[in-house]
Design a protein around this motif. Structure first.
Motif, PDB file in Angstrom:
ATOM      1  N   ARG A  69       0.833  -1.199   0.000  1.00  0.00           N
ATOM      2  CA  ARG A  69       0.000   0.000   0.000  1.00  0.00           C
ATOM      3  C   ARG A  69       0.871   1.254   0.000  1.00  0.00           C
ATOM      4  NH1 ARG A  69      -2.204   0.544   5.216  1.00  0.00           N
ATOM      5  NH2 ARG A  69      -0.472   1.959   5.507  1.00  0.00           N
ATOM      6  N   ASP A  70       1.898   1.258   0.854  1.00  0.00           N
ATOM      7  CA  ASP A  70       2.800   2.412   0.921  1.00  0.00           C
ATOM      8  C   ASP A  70       3.530   2.623  -0.394  1.00  0.00           C
ATOM      9  OD1 ASP A  70       2.002   2.762   3.535  1.00  0.00           O
ATOM     10  OD2 ASP A  70       3.835   1.906   4.409  1.00  0.00           O
ATOM     11  N   MET A  71       3.972   1.531  -1.011  1.00  0.00           N
ATOM     12  CA  MET A  71       4.667   1.642  -2.297  1.00  0.00           C
ATOM     13  C   MET A  71       3.716   2.164  -3.377  1.00  0.00           C
ATOM     14  SD  MET A  71       6.961  -1.829  -2.226  1.00  0.00           S
ATOM     15  CE  MET A  71       7.562  -1.648  -3.885  1.00  0.00           C
ATOM     16  N   ARG A  72       2.468   1.656  -3.377  1.00  0.00           N
ATOM     17  CA  ARG A  72       1.480   2.095  -4.357  1.00  0.00           C
ATOM     18  C   ARG A  72       1.207   3.598  -4.193  1.00  0.00           C
ATOM     19  NH1 ARG A  72      -2.370  -0.910  -2.753  1.00  0.00           N
ATOM     20  NH2 ARG A  72      -1.595  -2.751  -3.812  1.00  0.00           N
ATOM     21  N   GLU A  73       1.044   4.051  -2.955  1.00  0.00           N
ATOM     22  CA  GLU A  73       0.806   5.472  -2.699  1.00  0.00           C
ATOM     23  C   GLU A  73       1.982   6.326  -3.153  1.00  0.00           C
ATOM     24  OE1 GLU A  73      -0.088   5.645   1.461  1.00  0.00           O
ATOM     25  OE2 GLU A  73      -2.119   4.867   1.191  1.00  0.00           O
ATOM     26  N   GLU A  74       3.186   5.858  -2.898  1.00  0.00           N
ATOM     27  CA  GLU A  74       4.379   6.598  -3.313  1.00  0.00           C
ATOM     28  C   GLU A  74       4.454   6.685  -4.836  1.00  0.00           C
ATOM     29  OE1 GLU A  74       7.827   8.811  -3.246  1.00  0.00           O
ATOM     30  OE2 GLU A  74       6.478   8.345  -1.593  1.00  0.00           O
ATOM     31  N   ILE A  75       4.153   5.602  -5.521  1.00  0.00           N
ATOM     32  CA  ILE A  75       4.180   5.601  -6.992  1.00  0.00           C
ATOM     33  C   ILE A  75       3.124   6.549  -7.530  1.00  0.00           C
ATOM     34  CG2 ILE A  75       3.686   4.178  -9.024  1.00  0.00           C
ATOM     35  CD1 ILE A  75       5.082   1.858  -7.511  1.00  0.00           C
ATOM     36  N   GLU A  76       1.916   6.520  -6.928  1.00  0.00           N
ATOM     37  CA  GLU A  76       0.857   7.418  -7.374  1.00  0.00           C
ATOM     38  C   GLU A  76       1.239   8.882  -7.162  1.00  0.00           C
ATOM     39  OE1 GLU A  76      -2.629   6.082  -5.302  1.00  0.00           O
ATOM     40  OE2 GLU A  76      -2.857   4.326  -6.597  1.00  0.00           O
ATOM     41  N   ARG A  77       1.881   9.194  -6.039  1.00  0.00           N
ATOM     42  CA  ARG A  77       2.341  10.568  -5.791  1.00  0.00           C
ATOM     43  C   ARG A  77       3.365  10.996  -6.839  1.00  0.00           C
ATOM     44  NH1 ARG A  77       2.026   9.201  -0.225  1.00  0.00           N
ATOM     45  NH2 ARG A  77       4.165   8.488  -0.232  1.00  0.00           N
ATOM     46  N   ARG A  78       4.281  10.104  -7.145  1.00  0.00           N
ATOM     47  CA  ARG A  78       5.307  10.438  -8.142  1.00  0.00           C
ATOM     48  C   ARG A  78       4.698  10.617  -9.525  1.00  0.00           C
ATOM     49  NH1 ARG A  78      10.591   6.675  -6.747  1.00  0.00           N
ATOM     50  NH2 ARG A  78      10.940   7.530  -4.663  1.00  0.00           N
ATOM     51  N   LEU A  79       3.743   9.750  -9.876  1.00  0.00           N
ATOM     52  CA  LEU A  79       3.086   9.877 -11.182  1.00  0.00           C
ATOM     53  C   LEU A  79       2.328  11.194 -11.285  1.00  0.00           C
ATOM     54  CD1 LEU A  79       1.737   6.267 -11.787  1.00  0.00           C
ATOM     55  CD2 LEU A  79       3.547   7.424 -13.051  1.00  0.00           C
ATOM     56  N   ARG A  81       2.964  13.950  -9.618  1.00  0.00           N
ATOM     57  CA  ARG A  81       3.962  15.015  -9.695  1.00  0.00           C
ATOM     58  C   ARG A  81       4.531  15.118 -11.112  1.00  0.00           C
ATOM     59  NH1 ARG A  81       8.922  13.451  -6.707  1.00  0.00           N
ATOM     60  NH2 ARG A  81       9.314  12.502  -8.712  1.00  0.00           N
ATOM     61  N   ASP A  82       4.864  13.962 -11.712  1.00  0.00           N
ATOM     62  CA  ASP A  82       5.400  13.951 -13.074  1.00  0.00           C
ATOM     63  C   ASP A  82       4.369  14.470 -14.078  1.00  0.00           C
ATOM     64  OD1 ASP A  82       7.762  12.960 -12.084  1.00  0.00           O
ATOM     65  OD2 ASP A  82       7.431  10.901 -12.779  1.00  0.00           O
ATOM     66  N   LYS A  83       3.098  14.107 -13.862  1.00  0.00           N
ATOM     67  CA  LYS A  83       2.034  14.562 -14.756  1.00  0.00           C
ATOM     68  C   LYS A  83       1.924  16.087 -14.722  1.00  0.00           C
ATOM     69  CE  LYS A  83      -2.948  14.205 -15.415  1.00  0.00           C
ATOM     70  NZ  LYS A  83      -4.192  13.669 -14.855  1.00  0.00           N
ATOM     71  N   ARG A  84       1.941  16.665 -13.508  1.00  0.00           N
ATOM     72  CA  ARG A  84       1.872  18.130 -13.384  1.00  0.00           C
ATOM     73  C   ARG A  84       3.085  18.783 -14.053  1.00  0.00           C
ATOM     74  NH1 ARG A  84       0.290  16.909  -8.074  1.00  0.00           N
ATOM     75  NH2 ARG A  84       2.364  17.483  -7.329  1.00  0.00           N
ATOM     76  N   HIS A  85       4.243  18.193 -13.872  1.00  0.00           N
ATOM     77  CA  HIS A  85       5.468  18.727 -14.472  1.00  0.00           C
ATOM     78  C   HIS A  85       5.374  18.700 -16.001  1.00  0.00           C
ATOM     79  CE1 HIS A  85       9.694  19.710 -14.889  1.00  0.00           C
ATOM     80  NE2 HIS A  85       9.877  18.629 -15.628  1.00  0.00           N
ATOM     81  N   HIS A  86       4.889  17.587 -16.548  1.00  0.00           N
ATOM     82  CA  HIS A  86       4.760  17.475 -18.006  1.00  0.00           C
ATOM     83  C   HIS A  86       3.734  18.468 -18.542  1.00  0.00           C
ATOM     84  CE1 HIS A  86       6.380  13.098 -17.736  1.00  0.00           C
ATOM     85  NE2 HIS A  86       7.357  13.974 -17.785  1.00  0.00           N
TER      86      HIS A  86
END
Length: 110
Positions: A69-79, A81-86
Motif C-alpha cells: 500500500r505504501d509503495m502504491r501510494e508513493e508511486i501514485e504521488r510520483r506519477l 507530480r510527473d504529470k503536473r510537471h509534463h
C-alpha cells in the motif's frame, strides 16, 4: 589462561555472576532434567505450532499488504507530480510556439 588487563571477571562459588568493567551480568545456571544432559523444556504440541504459524503468517501478510500500500501510494504521488510537471512543460512549449509563430508572421509582413 592469561587475563586481559582491561577485563576483570569475577565468578562466585556457583559460577552464576560475571563482572566486566563494573557491569554485572547474570548467567543462568544450567539445569538438566535427565542423566544424559537434556534440558527440562516442554515441547509445544502440533496444534500450538499451527496456531503460532498461523499468527506469524497473518502478521507477515499484514506487513506485506502495508508495504505494498505504501509503495502504491508513493508511486501514485510520483506519477501525479510527473504529470503536473509534463503539463507545465507542454504549456510552456505552446506559449513559446505561439510567440515564435507571431514573430514569424511579423517577419513575413516586413
Amino acid at each position: 589462561m592469561a587475563r586481559s588487563p582491561r577485563l576483570s571477571s569475577l565468578l562466585d562459588s556457583s559460577g552464576s555472576f560475571v563482572e566486566e568493567r563494573s557491569k554485572t551480568f547474570v548467567v543462568p545456571s544450567r539445569r538438566t532434567g535427565s542423566a544424559d544432559g537434556a534440558s527440562e523444556c516442554e515441547f509445544t504440541s502440533g496444534h500450538d505450532l499451527e496456531t503460532l504459524a498461523s499468527l506469524v503468517n497473518t502478521k507477515f501478510e499484514k506487513r506485506e499488504r502495508m508495504i505494498k500500500r505504501d509503495m502504491r501510494e508513493e508511486i501514485e504521488r510520483r506519477l501525479e507530480r510527473d504529470k503536473r510537471h509534463h503539463e507545465e512543460i507542454i504549456a510552456t512549449l505552446r506559449r513559446d510556439l505561439s510567440q515564435l509563430t507571431k514573430i514569424s508572421q511579423e517577419c513575413d509582413g516586413v
